[in-house]
Design a protein around this motif. Structure first.
Motif, PDB file in Angstrom:
ATOM      1  N   ILE A  75       0.849  -1.182   0.000  1.00 56.55           N
ATOM      2  CA  ILE A  75       0.000   0.000   0.000  1.00 56.55           C
ATOM      3  C   ILE A  75       0.886   1.233   0.000  1.00 56.55           C
ATOM      4  CG2 ILE A  75      -1.749   1.287   1.271  1.00 56.55           C
ATOM      5  CD1 ILE A  75      -2.476  -1.422   2.574  1.00 56.55           C
ATOM      6  N   THR A  76       0.762   2.061  -1.013  1.00 51.84           N
ATOM      7  CA  THR A  76       1.545   3.292  -1.048  1.00 51.84           C
ATOM      8  C   THR A  76       0.667   4.520  -1.165  1.00 51.84           C
ATOM      9  OG1 THR A  76       1.809   3.091  -3.430  1.00 51.84           O
ATOM     10  CG2 THR A  76       3.571   2.177  -2.055  1.00 51.84           C
ATOM     11  N   ALA A  77      -0.539   4.360  -1.649  1.00 51.35           N
ATOM     12  CA  ALA A  77      -1.451   5.494  -1.765  1.00 51.35           C
ATOM     13  C   ALA A  77      -2.872   4.978  -1.633  1.00 51.35           C
ATOM     14  CB  ALA A  77      -1.268   6.192  -3.107  1.00 51.35           C
ATOM     15  N   MET A  78      -3.750   5.840  -1.204  1.00 52.90           N
ATOM     16  CA  MET A  78      -5.131   5.439  -1.020  1.00 52.90           C
ATOM     17  C   MET A  78      -6.020   6.205  -1.972  1.00 52.90           C
ATOM     18  SD  MET A  78      -5.303   5.161   3.122  1.00 52.90           S
ATOM     19  CE  MET A  78      -7.020   5.489   3.024  1.00 52.90           C
ATOM     20  N   ALA A  79      -7.102   5.538  -2.381  1.00 49.34           N
ATOM     21  CA  ALA A  79      -8.045   6.181  -3.286  1.00 49.34           C
ATOM     22  C   ALA A  79      -8.846   7.270  -2.566  1.00 49.34           C
ATOM     23  CB  ALA A  79      -8.975   5.141  -3.878  1.00 49.34           C
ATOM     24  N   LEU A 113      -3.462   5.727   7.078  1.00 54.02           N
ATOM     25  CA  LEU A 113      -3.111   4.592   7.940  1.00 54.02           C
ATOM     26  C   LEU A 113      -3.635   3.257   7.416  1.00 54.02           C
ATOM     27  CD1 LEU A 113      -3.652   5.997  11.540  1.00 54.02           C
ATOM     28  CD2 LEU A 113      -1.510   5.240  10.511  1.00 54.02           C
ATOM     29  N   ILE A 114      -4.865   3.240   6.917  1.00 57.23           N
ATOM     30  CA  ILE A 114      -5.473   1.990   6.487  1.00 57.23           C
ATOM     31  C   ILE A 114      -6.524   2.298   5.423  1.00 57.23           C
ATOM     32  CG2 ILE A 114      -7.221   2.017   8.338  1.00 57.23           C
ATOM     33  CD1 ILE A 114      -6.869  -1.067   8.519  1.00 57.23           C
ATOM     34  N   THR A 115      -6.661   1.411   4.478  1.00 56.15           N
ATOM     35  CA  THR A 115      -7.664   1.605   3.429  1.00 56.15           C
ATOM     36  C   THR A 115      -9.038   1.189   3.952  1.00 56.15           C
ATOM     37  OG1 THR A 115      -7.408  -0.618   2.529  1.00 56.15           O
ATOM     38  CG2 THR A 115      -5.989   1.119   1.600  1.00 56.15           C
ATOM     39  N   THR A 116     -10.054   1.680   3.300  1.00 48.98           N
ATOM     40  CA  THR A 116     -11.427   1.308   3.647  1.00 48.98           C
ATOM     41  C   THR A 116     -11.615  -0.199   3.489  1.00 48.98           C
ATOM     42  OG1 THR A 116     -12.189   3.471   2.914  1.00 48.98           O
ATOM     43  CG2 THR A 116     -13.855   1.762   3.103  1.00 48.98           C
ATOM     44  N   GLN A 117     -11.007  -0.781   2.473  1.00 47.08           N
ATOM     45  CA  GLN A 117     -11.129  -2.218   2.233  1.00 47.08           C
ATOM     46  C   GLN A 117     -10.477  -3.050   3.339  1.00 47.08           C
ATOM     47  OE1 GLN A 117      -9.870  -0.020  -0.045  1.00 47.08           O
ATOM     48  NE2 GLN A 117     -11.703   0.130  -1.332  1.00 47.08           N
ATOM     49  N   MET A 118      -9.391  -2.583   3.896  1.00 45.29           N
ATOM     50  CA  MET A 118      -8.687  -3.326   4.951  1.00 45.29           C
ATOM     51  C   MET A 118      -9.266  -3.083   6.339  1.00 45.29           C
ATOM     52  SD  MET A 118      -4.665  -3.076   3.932  1.00 45.29           S
ATOM     53  CE  MET A 118      -4.182  -3.966   5.397  1.00 45.29           C
ATOM     54  N   PHE A 119     -10.059  -2.035   6.489  1.00 46.27           N
ATOM     55  CA  PHE A 119     -10.586  -1.655   7.797  1.00 46.27           C
ATOM     56  C   PHE A 119     -11.832  -2.484   8.111  1.00 46.27           C
ATOM     57  CE2 PHE A 119     -12.570   1.610  10.704  1.00 46.27           C
ATOM     58  CZ  PHE A 119     -11.617   1.494  11.693  1.00 46.27           C
ATOM     59  N   THR A 120     -11.703  -3.369   9.079  1.00 43.94           N
ATOM     60  CA  THR A 120     -12.800  -4.251   9.477  1.00 43.94           C
ATOM     61  C   THR A 120     -13.094  -4.061  10.962  1.00 43.94           C
ATOM     62  OG1 THR A 120     -11.256  -6.042   9.997  1.00 43.94           O
ATOM     63  CG2 THR A 120     -12.154  -5.991   7.752  1.00 43.94           C
ATOM     64  N   SER A 121     -14.211  -4.592  11.400  1.00 47.20           N
ATOM     65  CA  SER A 121     -14.512  -4.574  12.838  1.00 47.20           C
ATOM     66  C   SER A 121     -13.439  -5.372  13.560  1.00 47.20           C
ATOM     67  CB  SER A 121     -15.878  -5.207  13.105  1.00 47.20           C
ATOM     68  OG  SER A 121     -16.895  -4.443  12.521  1.00 47.20           O
ATOM     69  N   GLY A 122     -13.094  -4.927  14.761  1.00 54.24           N
ATOM     70  CA  GLY A 122     -12.087  -5.656  15.524  1.00 54.24           C
ATOM     71  C   GLY A 122     -11.370  -4.777  16.519  1.00 54.24           C
TER      72      GLY A 122
END
Length: 159
Positions: free
Chosen positions: A40-44, A96-105
């Motif tokens: 991951i180097t850039a986020m949409a 810090l984190i993409t929307t796709q990688m961000f899950t409940s937890g």
């Protein structure tokens, strides 16, 4: 894991400076050479998780502070590193984190406070700060600021 470098670096080659400033400078110089294409180097879009470090003792942003983001595996309770970064001149670490990688937890933000204070010629009581928090709705935005002095810290869920 992705490298996040500060927007500006105060240390320049040939200057005396702290290890943290020299490391930030080296990371900035090496960034384009060591990032594989599958990292991951850039986020949409904007990160659903943000942080902001504020040096409340001096009334300034906590710039050039190293941090790491981890997620806890719910079945084993082990921590997995998601990314590392360095706060920018405004004390923020975008992406810090993409929307796709961000899950409940359960997540953990680890801040390298000793290195931060040492870079300013100071010592501190807490060599690092870890903030552990739970996300129940990954569709919402989570802001986790760190208010910091040499001998105390505080945090809250911001907006």
């Amino acid at each position: 894991m992705r490298l996040q470098t500060p927007a500006t670096t105060t240390w320049q080659p040939g200057q005396n400076g702290s290890i943290a400033h020299m490391s930030a400078y080296r990371l900035q110089q090496l960034k384009g050479h060591i990032l594989p294409g599958n990292k991951i180097t850039a986020m949409a879009g904007p990160s659903p998780l943000t942080t902001h470090v504020l040096n409340t003792a001096m009334g300034v942003p906590g710039a050039n502070m190293g941090l790491s983001l981890y997620r806890q595996d719910p079945s084993t309770s082990t921590w997995s590193l998601i990314t590392t970064g360095i706060t920018n001149a405004d004390g923020r670490c975008p992406g810090l984190i993409t929307t796709q990688m961000f899950t409940s937890g359960v997540y953990r933000l680890h801040f390298e406070t000793a290195q931060y204070w040492e870079s300013m010629g100071e010592t501190c009581f807490y060599p690092y700060v870890e903030i552990v928090f739970t996300t129940n709705d990954p569709g919402k935005k989570y802001h986790v600021p760190l208010l910091l002095s040499r001998f105390s810290y505080s945090t809250y869920r911001g907006s």
